[in-house]
Design a protein around this motif. Structure first.
Motif, PDB file in Angstrom:
ATOM      1  N   LYS A  24     -27.275 118.703  93.483  1.00 13.95           N
ATOM      2  CA  LYS A  24     -27.455 118.619  92.043  1.00 13.95           C
ATOM      3  C   LYS A  24     -28.510 117.564  91.764  1.00 13.95           C
ATOM      4  CE  LYS A  24     -22.761 120.003  90.839  1.00 13.95           C
ATOM      5  NZ  LYS A  24     -21.525 119.625  90.107  1.00 13.95           N
ATOM      6  N   ASP A  26     -29.144 115.544  89.315  1.00 11.54           N
ATOM      7  CA  ASP A  26     -28.706 114.240  88.802  1.00 11.54           C
ATOM      8  C   ASP A  26     -28.055 113.404  89.891  1.00 11.54           C
ATOM      9  OD1 ASP A  26     -26.641 116.023  89.035  1.00 11.54           O
ATOM     10  OD2 ASP A  26     -25.557 115.303  87.273  1.00 11.54           O
ATOM     11  N   GLU A  27     -27.280 114.056  90.777  1.00 14.14           N
ATOM     12  CA  GLU A  27     -26.664 113.324  91.886  1.00 14.14           C
ATOM     13  C   GLU A  27     -27.708 112.869  92.894  1.00 14.14           C
ATOM     14  OE1 GLU A  27     -23.708 115.870  93.488  1.00 14.14           O
ATOM     15  OE2 GLU A  27     -22.374 115.727  91.757  1.00 14.14           O
ATOM     16  N   LEU A  29     -30.830 112.129  92.224  1.00 15.13           N
ATOM     17  CA  LEU A  29     -31.563 111.017  91.619  1.00 15.13           C
ATOM     18  C   LEU A  29     -30.766 109.721  91.710  1.00 15.13           C
ATOM     19  CD1 LEU A  29     -32.971 112.820  88.463  1.00 15.13           C
ATOM     20  CD2 LEU A  29     -34.291 111.982  90.401  1.00 15.13           C
ATOM     21  N   ASP A  30     -29.474 109.805  91.441  1.00 14.27           N
ATOM     22  CA  ASP A  30     -28.630 108.612  91.542  1.00 14.27           C
ATOM     23  C   ASP A  30     -28.576 108.100  92.979  1.00 14.27           C
ATOM     24  OD1 ASP A  30     -28.052 108.548  88.864  1.00 14.27           O
ATOM     25  OD2 ASP A  30     -26.251 109.759  89.050  1.00 14.27           O
ATOM     26  N   LYS A 136     -35.807 108.453  86.299  1.00 19.19           N
ATOM     27  CA  LYS A 136     -34.512 109.042  86.669  1.00 19.19           C
ATOM     28  C   LYS A 136     -33.715 109.419  85.426  1.00 19.19           C
ATOM     29  CE  LYS A 136     -31.225 106.251  88.002  1.00 19.19           C
ATOM     30  NZ  LYS A 136     -30.062 106.495  87.111  1.00 19.19           N
ATOM     31  N   GLU A 137     -33.638 108.503  84.484  1.00 13.37           N
ATOM     32  CA  GLU A 137     -32.872 108.783  83.274  1.00 13.37           C
ATOM     33  C   GLU A 137     -33.508 109.923  82.475  1.00 13.37           C
ATOM     34  OE1 GLU A 137     -29.982 107.560  82.747  1.00 13.37           O
ATOM     35  OE2 GLU A 137     -30.138 106.311  84.538  1.00 13.37           O
ATOM     36  N   LYS A 140     -32.724 113.121  84.389  1.00 17.48           N
ATOM     37  CA  LYS A 140     -31.304 113.460  84.239  1.00 17.48           C
ATOM     38  C   LYS A 140     -31.041 114.057  82.860  1.00 17.48           C
ATOM     39  CE  LYS A 140     -28.061 110.768  85.684  1.00 17.48           C
ATOM     40  NZ  LYS A 140     -27.219 109.580  85.932  1.00 17.48           N
ATOM     41  N   TYR A 143     -32.331 117.521  82.993  1.00 14.08           N
ATOM     42  CA  TYR A 143     -31.418 118.370  83.775  1.00 14.08           C
ATOM     43  C   TYR A 143     -30.168 118.708  82.965  1.00 14.08           C
ATOM     44  CZ  TYR A 143     -27.926 119.661  87.253  1.00 14.08           C
ATOM     45  OH  TYR A 143     -26.929 120.305  87.933  1.00 14.08           O
ATOM     46  N   THR A 144     -29.639 117.706  82.237  1.00 19.35           N
ATOM     47  CA  THR A 144     -28.455 117.962  81.409  1.00 19.35           C
ATOM     48  C   THR A 144     -28.767 118.992  80.335  1.00 19.35           C
ATOM     49  OG1 THR A 144     -27.682 115.696  81.792  1.00 19.35           O
ATOM     50  CG2 THR A 144     -26.753 116.879  79.912  1.00 19.35           C
ATOM     51  N   SER A 147     -29.143 122.378  82.007  1.00 22.22           N
ATOM     52  CA  SER A 147     -27.834 122.913  82.396  1.00 22.22           C
ATOM     53  C   SER A 147     -27.100 123.460  81.184  1.00 22.22           C
ATOM     54  CB  SER A 147     -27.007 121.815  83.068  1.00 22.22           C
ATOM     55  OG  SER A 147     -27.628 121.361  84.247  1.00 22.22           O
TER      56      SER A 147
END
Length: 244
Positions: A24, A26-27, A29-30, A136-137, A140, A143-144, A147
């Motif tokens: 995923k 977002d995962e 990137l974290d 990253k933010e 994300k 991506y959110t 999704s």
């Protein structure tokens, strides 16, 4: 390409495909951000270690320099009172201390250069981490949103499919109702026209008796009328014989 190599490539391709499906953004990137923070922490720790080592050498150099200066004063004092041998000993110890100072100076210079490199590395890495955090933010958030949009599209597609199925079912129901209405209308017309009675293959026994009674009464009425016309005493002609 050998068979084993081709098999290895196929397995690797499938593994990469499965991994790509499981990952995923977002995962990922974290995770990358956490790894960068870990590197940043390691560089800071290395910088602290080098700086501490440099400081320790500086303190040792200061102590040795203080000792060398003190031995220089002692040599002067001993020579002033005529103790040349004692003055020589003091100067020899001063020379040993100075030799240590000279050796530490090279180490001090090396640690100083290493510290400067680590400081530059830390500054560059910190800048990269800050930039990555912002990106990253942003990614994300994108991506959110993507999704959510994908989920809505899937829901709309599901609703459209359901509406399509419902529309087909409604059309079939309307066709069936129309057929039943047409059949009911046709039966009603047949009943009103009397055609439906003939279709059944004749009347029942009660209706036949009723019809016969009606026919007999009609015959009796016609016979009485004829008698009234002819009058009493008239000769009765014989009826022709019916078909045998």
């Amino acid at each position: 390409m050998t068979l084993f190599q081709r098999a290895h490539d196929i397995v690797a391709a499938k593994a990469n495909k499965a991994l790509d499906a499981a990952e995923k953004p977002d995962e990922m990137l974290d995770l990358s951000y956490d790894q960068m923070l870990d590197q940043l922490t390691k560089v800071r720790q290395a910088l602290v270690t080098v700086a501490a080592s440099r400081k320790q050498i500086e303190l040792q150099e200061q102590q040795l320099q203080h000792s060398a200066d003190h031995l220089q004063d002692q040599a002067k004092s001993a020579l002033a009172v005529g103790k040349e041998d004692l003055a020589r000993e003091a100067l020899q110890r001063k020379a040993a201390a100075q030799s240590q100072i000279d050796g530490m100076e090279a180490q001090h210079q090396q640690l100083n250069e290493e510290q400067q490199k680590l400081e530059q590395t830390l500054a560059a890495l910190q800048q990269r981490v800050n930039q990555f955090r912002t990106q990253k933010e942003t990614l994300k958030a994108q991506y959110t949103a993507a999704s959510a949009e994908s989920s809505v599209n899937e829901s709309v597609a599901g609703i459209s499919s359901t509406l399509g199925d419902s529309g087909e079912a409604l059309a079939r129901a309307q066709d069936k109702i129309a057929t039943m209405q047409a059949r009911a209308g046709a039966l009603d017309e047949l009943l009103q026209s009397g055609v439906l009675e003939d279709v059944g293959g004749g009347t029942d026994d009660i209706q036949q008796e009723l019809d016969e009674v009606g026919s007999s009464a009609e015959v009796d009425r016609e016979l009485a009328a004829l008698k009234a016309q002819v009058g009493p005493g008239a000769a009765t002609p014989e009826l022709p014989a019916g078909p045998g």
